[in-house]
Design an enzyme around this catalytic site. Structure first.
Site, PDB file in Angstrom:
ATOM      1  N   ASP A   1       6.309  26.466  45.785  1.00 41.61           N
ATOM      2  CA  ASP A   1       6.336  24.933  46.003  1.00 41.61           C
ATOM      3  C   ASP A   1       6.757  25.084  46.892  1.00 41.61           C
ATOM      4  O   ASP A   1       6.539  26.838  47.580  1.00 41.61           O
ATOM      5  CB  ASP A   1       7.335  24.542  45.160  1.00 41.61           C
ATOM      6  CG  ASP A   1       8.836  25.235  45.216  1.00 41.61           C
ATOM      7  OD1 ASP A   1       9.171  26.413  46.151  1.00 41.61           O
ATOM      8  OD2 ASP A   1       9.979  24.918  44.939  1.00 41.61           O
TER       9      ASP A   1
ATOM     10  N   CYS B   1       9.547  30.087  44.661  1.00 45.60           N
ATOM     11  CA  CYS B   1      10.231  29.284  44.813  1.00 45.60           C
ATOM     12  C   CYS B   1      11.921  29.276  45.869  1.00 45.60           C
ATOM     13  O   CYS B   1      11.498  29.865  46.619  1.00 45.60           O
ATOM     14  CB  CYS B   1      10.571  28.390  43.243  1.00 45.60           C
ATOM     15  SG  CYS B   1      11.591  29.491  42.142  1.00 45.60           S
TER      16      CYS B   1
ATOM     17  N   HIS C   1       9.999  49.331  32.474  1.00 49.67           N
ATOM     18  CA  HIS C   1      10.169  49.318  31.562  1.00 49.67           C
ATOM     19  C   HIS C   1       9.527  47.794  30.818  1.00 49.67           C
ATOM     20  O   HIS C   1       9.632  47.815  29.376  1.00 49.67           O
ATOM     21  CB  HIS C   1      11.760  49.040  31.460  1.00 49.67           C
ATOM     22  CG  HIS C   1      12.493  50.634  31.774  1.00 49.67           C
ATOM     23  ND1 HIS C   1      13.690  49.957  31.514  1.00 49.67           N
ATOM     24  CD2 HIS C   1      11.894  51.648  31.806  1.00 49.67           C
ATOM     25  CE1 HIS C   1      14.548  52.075  31.895  1.00 49.67           C
ATOM     26  NE2 HIS C   1      13.151  52.251  31.850  1.00 49.67           N
TER      27      HIS C   1
ATOM     28  N   HIS D   1       9.015  51.064  24.904  1.00 47.99           N
ATOM     29  CA  HIS D   1       9.313  49.728  25.713  1.00 47.99           C
ATOM     30  C   HIS D   1       7.897  48.690  24.985  1.00 47.99           C
ATOM     31  O   HIS D   1       7.310  47.428  25.285  1.00 47.99           O
ATOM     32  CB  HIS D   1       8.888  50.647  27.090  1.00 47.99           C
ATOM     33  CG  HIS D   1      10.073  51.143  27.727  1.00 47.99           C
ATOM     34  ND1 HIS D   1      11.386  50.633  27.763  1.00 47.99           N
ATOM     35  CD2 HIS D   1      10.038  52.436  27.958  1.00 47.99           C
ATOM     36  CE1 HIS D   1      12.320  51.763  28.312  1.00 47.99           C
ATOM     37  NE2 HIS D   1      11.459  52.391  28.734  1.00 47.99           N
TER      38      HIS D   1
HETATM   39  C1  RB5 Z   1      12.895  22.834  45.188  1.00 45.78           C
HETATM   40  O1  RB5 Z   1      14.301  22.024  45.454  1.00 45.78           O
HETATM   41  C2  RB5 Z   1      13.965  23.972  44.184  1.00 45.78           C
HETATM   42  O2  RB5 Z   1      14.932  23.279  43.225  1.00 45.78           O
HETATM   43  C3  RB5 Z   1      13.450  24.946  43.674  1.00 45.78           C
HETATM   44  O3  RB5 Z   1      12.344  25.429  44.835  1.00 45.78           O
HETATM   45  C4  RB5 Z   1      13.760  25.580  43.037  1.00 45.78           C
HETATM   46  O4  RB5 Z   1      14.945  26.754  43.380  1.00 45.78           O
HETATM   47  C5  RB5 Z   1      13.876  26.136  41.359  1.00 45.78           C
HETATM   48  O5  RB5 Z   1      14.300  26.775  40.761  1.00 45.78           O
END
Ligand code: RB5
Length: 142
Positions: A7, A63, A96, A132
């Site tokens: 993202d 993210c 694992h 595993h």
């Molecule tokens: C975006 O602001 C943020 O919430 C996203 O990148 C992430 O950290 C969510 O888990």
């Protein structure tokens, strides 16, 4: 194939990862996002896992924290995503848990730490022991 997606909060670290993969001469496909304009992480996690053949492909998701991507990715069968907080965790996640997706937090993880974890994720084989394998089979709820 190795797939990458992020993202907006993970975009910069994804670019660092791409540069590192280029240096290592490892082939990958970048599924976006392509800038820091705000997007929703579930859309990109979904895009990546839908492209993946979980038996042979791997994925890197970025993210802000790694958590949101990891939660979303793990909703899909045969996807075993982990958040990379440190090298040891990633090593054991591969050995694992046979993790096939590594999620990294662009707001929490430094560039060098991310590179080290990516290298370990790509280089470490699944240990393959019976216990595993049995545990991994139990992860997929019918
Ligand atoms: C975006 O602001 C943020 O919430 C996203 O990148 C992430 O950290 C969510 O888990």
């Amino acid at each position: 194939m190795l797939y990458l997606a992020s993202d907006h909060a993970g975009y910069k670290l994804k670019e660092v990862a791409k540069e590192f993969l280029n240096f290592l001469q490892i082939e990958y496909q970048d599924l976006g996002t392509n800038d820091e304009e705000m997007v929703d992480y579930p859309d990109y996690a979904r895009k990546l896992v839908k492209k993946m053949n979980p038996k042979k492909d791997k994925g890197l998701l970025f993210c802000g924290t790694g958590s949101g991507m990891c939660i979303m990715a793990n909703r899909y069968k045969k996807i075993r995503a982990i958040v990379g907080n440190n090298e040891h965790e990633v090593l054991l996640g591969r050995a694992h848990n046979d993790a096939n997706v590594l999620c990294l937090g662009g707001r929490l993880t430094g560039e060098n730490g991310a590179k080290k974890m990516i290298k370990i994720f790509l280089d470490t084989p699944f240990a393959g022991e019976t216990r595993h394998k049995r545990r991994i089979r139990k992860l997929d709820i019918k």
